[in-house]
Enzyme design. Structure first.
Site, mmCIF file in Angstrom:
data_model
loop_
_atom_site.group_PDB
_atom_site.id
_atom_site.type_symbol
_atom_site.label_atom_id
_atom_site.label_comp_id
_atom_site.label_asym_id
_atom_site.label_seq_id
_atom_site.Cartn_x
_atom_site.Cartn_y
_atom_site.Cartn_z
ATOM 1 N N THR A 103 67.921 -3.744 -10.286
ATOM 2 C CA THR A 103 67.674 -3.979 -11.717
ATOM 3 C C THR A 103 68.734 -4.953 -12.244
ATOM 4 O OG1 THR A 103 68.981 -1.974 -12.157
ATOM 5 C CG2 THR A 103 66.583 -1.744 -12.233
ATOM 6 N N THR A 105 70.674 -8.246 -14.085
ATOM 7 C CA THR A 105 70.610 -8.821 -15.427
ATOM 8 C C THR A 105 69.593 -9.966 -15.412
ATOM 9 O OG1 THR A 105 72.951 -8.280 -15.726
ATOM 10 C CG2 THR A 105 72.001 -9.881 -17.254
ATOM 11 N N GLU A 173 72.098 7.359 -9.888
ATOM 12 C CA GLU A 173 73.046 7.495 -8.782
ATOM 13 C C GLU A 173 74.446 7.070 -9.226
ATOM 14 O OE1 GLU A 173 72.692 8.976 -5.774
ATOM 15 O OE2 GLU A 173 74.821 8.653 -6.052
ATOM 16 N N PHE A 174 75.458 7.835 -8.770
ATOM 17 C CA PHE A 174 76.835 7.559 -9.187
ATOM 18 C C PHE A 174 77.748 7.137 -8.041
ATOM 19 C CE2 PHE A 174 75.081 10.495 -12.342
ATOM 20 C CZ PHE A 174 75.333 9.803 -13.513
ATOM 21 N N LEU A 175 77.182 6.848 -6.868
ATOM 22 C CA LEU A 175 78.046 6.525 -5.724
ATOM 23 C C LEU A 175 78.785 5.201 -5.936
ATOM 24 C CD1 LEU A 175 76.687 4.075 -3.835
ATOM 25 C CD2 LEU A 175 75.151 5.892 -3.188
ATOM 26 N N ALA A 280 95.953 -1.376 -13.384
ATOM 27 C CA ALA A 280 95.795 -2.706 -14.006
ATOM 28 C C ALA A 280 95.485 -3.737 -12.920
ATOM 29 C CB ALA A 280 97.074 -3.080 -14.722
ATOM 30 N N GLY A 285 85.299 -6.141 -11.056
ATOM 31 C CA GLY A 285 84.119 -6.855 -10.579
ATOM 32 C C GLY A 285 83.092 -5.854 -10.084
ATOM 33 N N CYS A 288 77.699 -3.767 -10.807
ATOM 34 C CA CYS A 288 77.114 -2.920 -11.858
ATOM 35 C C CYS A 288 77.866 -2.823 -13.192
ATOM 36 C CB CYS A 288 76.873 -1.530 -11.313
ATOM 37 S SG CYS A 288 75.590 -1.540 -10.051
ATOM 38 N N PHE A 289 79.203 -2.836 -13.196
ATOM 39 C CA PHE A 289 79.911 -2.586 -14.457
ATOM 40 C C PHE A 289 79.449 -3.556 -15.546
ATOM 41 C CE2 PHE A 289 84.054 -0.278 -12.967
ATOM 42 C CZ PHE A 289 83.294 0.830 -12.687
#
Ligand code: NAD
Ligand code: UGA
Length: 475
Positions: A103, A105, A173-175, A280, A285, A288-289
């Site tokens: 999915t 952008t 999913e959270f992997l 920090a 990168g 997904c974020f």
């Protein structure tokens, strides 16, 4: 209805490992992972398991070391775990179907650069509706915008055959890459969104009965469908927000003399805050974020929630600022010019222990340095040379410049030879223990090190003779 046969559409980073773990934990369930990409399926059926990249251009392949994955696949494959391109047959016989397609952008049209492109999900839903001759539970595994289940249901209902029904669940999913199997086996939680109807509750129980084979029941969260969809986006947004928050303090630390690592330690000791995701860095990168936050921003803008959209947009803006600030610092420190100078980049993947370069901060840093006329020597222990070149050509849109100014190396010492500076962009462990005295003697002087990940011993490096700069600490 007991689930005996599962089909997963999408044999990617999520579909492959998730279904492998289900097959291992449920030997009585037949699991078929299907994909329209024949090469990908061939690789899943080979000795060299694939994790493929999905960058829109250029299409590329990376091999990933996902600890534990090989063992599970080799044990279950052709027993109760199958990889196939016969999508129709797998859908037809399944009781439950995971949609685990990409999915990304959107890159053109309405919402370009922000909205999630749902074309692959829609295509999967249409295929399910057209092919199915019996009722199915359809599970959204892909990360989707809130209310996506409504669109999926609409497509399914509009195309379903007489006597066939579909119940749609959300099960995000959270992997994380590099720890997928551990994340799947020891999941913090399994989230299942469902309709508040008898059919929705039954479908929830059916999916629950799969996960409870290895996940304690109290870690399975049942919510309404929209909460589940939003929770996945929000979870990534919160993780990214922590990184942007700590990164926002780095500039302040560098000016005032505070040390961001000490600040992170002090903040993280408060058990209400916790120590994780406070490292920090040059910036976050990964595939997904950014995509998922942009998705939230877009949804909020569409709903006229301007302040909410602006709040989350700031997490991305801070990340861009951090990458730009780091690169500017390099240029300023090197007498305001890197033109015709050779800079050695250590690390090109978006984090250590993966060959994945999607949205890697290294790409942004390299592009800016190339724009300033620098020559780059690049070393990464995992990323394919061709992938680095492709990423930089895509970022700069200037193949000639990349050809002329970028050299990729297979070992860090040769890469650093005769260069003016070393720039650490990925936190690979091997960078910590290199022989920096040797490296120093092979470099032009003054020899600079810019540590964008805060992994090196800066005092030691200064003693060797390096000019050292790091994030969030004045040296
Ligand atoms: P991926 O690109 O690795 O795999 C997706 C696969 O779906 C591809 O192999 C593609 O060929 C296939 N596909 C697309 N449309 C298809 C169709 N109609 N029929 C058959 N196959 C089709 O993607 P991924 O990394 O596995 O991510 C999948 C989803 O999970 C995304 O929504 C992502 O945001 C989410 N997610 C990813 C991660 C991660 O670490 N990669 C973690 C959590 C969630
Ligand atoms: C992330 C989430 O951690 C997963 O829970 C989620 O399922 C997944 O995205 C997804 O939806 O795709 P991943 O992208 O594999 O997983 O990587 P992370 O370990 O979260 O790291 C992301 C980026 O943040 C990396 O560039 C990393 O170097 C950076 N990071 C991480 C920091 O800069 N500081 C930190 O403290 C932590």
């Amino acid at each position: 209805m007991p689930v005996n046969k599962i089909c997963c559409i999408g044999a990617g980073y999520v579909g492959g490992p998730t279904c492998s773990v289900i097959a291992m934990q449920c030997p009585d369930i037949r699991v078929i992972v299907v994909d329209k990409n024949k090469d990908r399926i061939n690789q899943w059926n080979s000795d060299l398991l694939p994790i493929y990249e999905t960058c829109s251009w250029p299409a590329a392949i990376t091999l990933s070391e996902e600890p534990g994955l090989e063992k599970i696949v080799f044990c279950c494959r052709n027993r109760n775990l199958f990889f196939s391109t016969d999508i129709e047959a797998a859908i037809k016989e399944a009781d439950l179907i995971f949609i685990s397609v990409n999915t990304p952008t959107k890159i053109f049209g309405e919402g370009k650069g922000r909205a999630a492109d749902m074309k692959y999900v829609e295509e999967a839903a249409r295929t399910i509706a057209t092919i199915s001759t019996s009722s199915k539970i359809v599970v959204e595994k892909s990360t989707v915008p809130v209310k996506a289940a409504e669109s999926i249901s609409k497509v399914l209902r509009a195309n379903q055959k007489a006597g066939v029904t579909f119940e749609v669940l959300s099960n995000p999913e959270f992997l994380s890459e590099g720890t997928a199997i551990d994340n799947l086996i020891n999941a913090d939680r399994v989230l299942i969104g469902h309709n508040d109807t008898p059919e929705g509750k039954d479908a929830f129980e059916d999916l629950c009965s799969i996960y409870t084979r290895w996940i304690p029941r109290d870690r399975i969260i049942g919510t309404n469908t929209w909460s589940s969809e939003l929770s996945k986006l929000a979870s990534n947004a919160f993780l990214a927000q922590r990184i942007s928050s700590i990164n926002s303090l780095t500039a302040l630390c560098e000016i005032t003399g505070a040390d961001v690592s000490e600040v992170a330690l002090a903040i993280g000791q408060d058990h209400r805050i916790g120590p994780k995701f406070l490292q920090a860095s040059v910036g976050f990168g990964g595939s997904c974020f950014q995509k998922d936050i942009l998705n939230i921003v877009y949804i909020c803008e569409c709903l006229s929630l301007r302040e909410v959209a602006a709040y989350w947009q700031q997490v991305i803006d801070m990340n861009e600022y951090q990458k730009e600030r780091f690169t500017k610092k390099i240029i300023e420190t090197m007498f305001h010019s890197v033109s015709e100078k050779t800079l050695t980049i250590f690390g090109f993947s978006f984090k250590k222990d993966t060959g994945d370069t999607r949205e890697s901060p290294s790409i942004t840093v390299c592009k800016r340095l190339l724009d300033e006329g620098a020559r780059l020597h690049i070393y990464d222990p995992k990323v394919f040379h061709e992938q680095i070149i492709n990423d930089l050509v895509y970022a700069t849109r200037d193949p000639e410049k990349v050809n002329k100014s970028v050299n990729i190396f297979s070992d860090p010492y040769t890469a650093a030879n005769y260069s003016h500076a070393i720039v650490i962009c990925t936190e690979w462990d091997e960078f910590i223990n290199l022989d920096y005295s040797n490296i120093y003697y092979s470099m032009k002087k003054p020899a600079y090190i810019f540590d964008g990940r805060k992994i090196l011993d800066h005092q030691d490096l200064s003693l060797i003779g390096f000019e050292v700069f790091t994030i969030g600490k004045r040296i």
